[in-house]
Design a protein around this motif. Sequence first.
Motif: not given
Length: 319
Positions: A134-160
């Motif tokens: 039940k916990h998200l696992i952060p994505v890994e950026s090319p710079f070695g920094i794990p990260m999370l954003s709503m942009a990783h979870l929703v369709e690009p350009g979709k208004a929330l």
Amino acid sequence: MTDLESFAARLKTLTDGRASAPRIKDGVMSLALDVGGLSPERRDAVAAAIKEGGLLVPGVQDVRIAMTAERKALRIIAVASGKGGVGKSTLSANLAVALKRLGFAVGLVDADIYGPSQARLMASEDQKPQARDKHLIPVESPFGIPMLSMAHLVEPGKALAWRGPMAGNALSQLIDADWGDVELLIVDMPPGTGDVQLSMVQKHKPAGAVIVSTPQDLALIDATRAVSLFEQTNVPLIGLVENMAGYSCPHCGEISDPFGAGGAEAAGAAMGMAFLGRIPLAIDIRRRSDAGDPPAAGDDASGEAFHAVAKQVADWLRR
């Protein structure tokens, strides 16, 4: 030295001191292992190595490991402003990159639920996070920094079209993710001082806040509101950064001064805040940010200002 004592000595090196002294009773070796801060893969690998080594000790038929989760508390640095459009997200991304280069185990959260931009800034737009327990696992950026954003979870350009409580719950899921070895979390806060910002600050208790403003008076008025929010919630203020400041072109000497310079530094001094540095309004920073290439990842002139800010934040964290 007995076989058990020899294994115990190897165990200390194998686990970086995370394991308790092993005991043997009725052919069963038992010990405790602190797995706090370890990724699931690293945790399983260490446990497998312990069992393999333990079974080589004469008389041991089984190895039982009690895993504990005594980990260092995750320290949160909130990067905030009283309004949008002041370059807060660009500063957050570059601050995370620069602090990692200074040796910190850094993660990055894009808390701007309605207008996420960190996926573009950190070149991770094509990634989707997985979930475990039940916990998200952060994505890994090319710079070695794990990260999370709503942009990783929703369709690009979709208004929330979410009301405050829904946005607050979404933000909590990002911050409460499985951050593994991360000890310092940079949170790119939404602009303003509303429900989402207040709920985040009250629930997650940032260790400190960095305020971002452009030099002009209107931006500084809004930055003062952000300062007030953190003061009211007893969050320490690390300092203020002046972004998009006028600068002198190193090639032609022409002064670029659309927003002015020095206003944020003067306002910070009036409020008794430390001034962390000035980020110039430079076309190279804009172009590289749009391309997912944070200037702080390099050692050229475009990254120098971000490195200077990160050094001051690092000094504050190490006090």
